[in-house]
Write an enzyme that holds these catalytic residues in place. Sequence first.
Site, PDB file in Angstrom:
ATOM      1  NE  ARG A 142    -123.206   4.236  38.953  1.00 62.79           N
ATOM      2  CZ  ARG A 142    -122.211   4.186  38.082  1.00 62.79           C
ATOM      3  NH1 ARG A 142    -122.398   3.658  36.902  1.00 62.79           N
ATOM      4  NH2 ARG A 142    -121.016   4.660  38.378  1.00 62.79           N
ATOM      5  CB  VAL A 143    -127.279   7.237  35.235  1.00 61.09           C
ATOM      6  CG1 VAL A 143    -126.584   7.708  33.975  1.00 61.09           C
ATOM      7  CG2 VAL A 143    -128.651   6.655  34.892  1.00 61.09           C
ATOM      8  CB  THR A 161    -116.378   2.498  30.532  1.00 65.81           C
ATOM      9  OG1 THR A 161    -117.335   2.535  31.568  1.00 65.81           O
ATOM     10  CG2 THR A 161    -116.778   3.442  29.428  1.00 65.81           C
ATOM     11  CB  THR A 171    -112.786   3.987  31.599  1.00 61.26           C
ATOM     12  OG1 THR A 171    -113.108   2.851  32.420  1.00 61.26           O
ATOM     13  CG2 THR A 171    -111.274   4.062  31.437  1.00 61.26           C
ATOM     14  N   GLY A 172    -113.756   4.938  34.631  1.00 63.67           N
ATOM     15  CA  GLY A 172    -113.347   5.005  36.025  1.00 63.67           C
ATOM     16  C   GLY A 172    -114.536   5.092  36.952  1.00 63.67           C
ATOM     17  CB  THR A 173    -114.719   6.079  40.514  1.00 65.90           C
ATOM     18  OG1 THR A 173    -113.743   7.104  40.291  1.00 65.90           O
ATOM     19  CG2 THR A 173    -114.016   4.891  41.153  1.00 65.90           C
ATOM     20  N   GLY A 174    -117.379   6.407  38.059  1.00 68.20           N
ATOM     21  CA  GLY A 174    -118.239   7.350  37.351  1.00 68.20           C
ATOM     22  C   GLY A 174    -118.704   8.525  38.181  1.00 68.20           C
ATOM     23  CG  ASP A 198    -118.182   8.421  33.907  1.00 69.04           C
ATOM     24  OD1 ASP A 198    -118.618   7.269  34.140  1.00 69.04           O
ATOM     25  OD2 ASP A 198    -117.018   8.632  33.513  1.00 69.04           O
TER      26      ASP A 198
END
Length: 320
Positions: free
Chosen positions: A215-216, A187, A238-241, A218
């Site tokens: 899939r959506v 991201t 940014t990361g594991t949403g 964060d």
Amino acid sequence: MSAIPVIAIHGGAGTILRSAMNTETEARYHAALADILQAGQRLLENGAGALDAVTEAVRLLEDCPLFNAGHGAVFTAAGTHELDASIMDGATLDAGAISCVTRVKNPVLAARRVLDVSEHVMFTAAGAEAFAQAQGLEFVEPSYFHTDARHQQWLRARGNSGTLLDHDSASRAGEDDPIDPAKKFGTVGAVALDANGHLAAATSTGGVTNKQPGRVGDAPLVGAGCYANDATCAVSTTGTGEMFMRMLAAYDVSAQMEYRGLALDDAAREVVMNKLPRIDGRGGLIAVDAKGNVTLPFNTEGMYRGFARVGEQAVTAIYR
Ligand code: ASP
């Protein structure tokens, strides 16, 4: 006296791929980050608002194939691209977001139009594209988002367990990206403070490699991947949403400042270093407050990041 305007950006966080570490590759990332920071810095210097500065910085990050947003976005499990973006104005708490668009060249511009002209906050999929089209935004063929590097990454993801994080980095010798592409969250985002003391944040993403269509994460969710409030801070994550959504990570930084009276850096670290790891949330965030403090914490090995104050040299970094 008002604080010196400042902009911070990120281009994703993740695991460092040591085989791809070399000065030339690293220099390309530093140069891309510095160019974009300088563009934002110039805008702020010329009196632009924080909202315009973050819009432009994220648009430039989207156009840069080094980062997973816009051109260079990751592939879904169906071999397509679905892009998400959000933006928030700290002065008014207005926000705009779009998700699951496949042909809008710059998702952040669509999010910005939602903020500017719509009574709604978020549009998704076909409705988001219809909105963007009605706004006269630029459309591209889905192939525009294709880059060979991301395609290779996707083929590897399909060949493995199919999940983004389980890959063996050793199988990726020759990848031209210092942060392991299979273990990175690509991201992009920007946060800024302008000369009038206003804050803004924007986030844009292609999501995670091999994600299920529809899939959506964060990134387009106000409060999870993006948040701005002049009274506290502006944040882009940014990361594991999924974990950032469950933790309302961006808003939580603001809430810790508002309700606990924490300083920006303490609030951001509490979320990234303590709260997210409790649910295996990996990644980082960038944040700025109304005093011009900047913090860029992450709990992975690296995060493409940088900040630039008006009148000062831009600072960029990749690793810890
Ligand atoms: N947070 C993003 C998502 O879950 C991924 C990323 O940061 O790259 O969609």
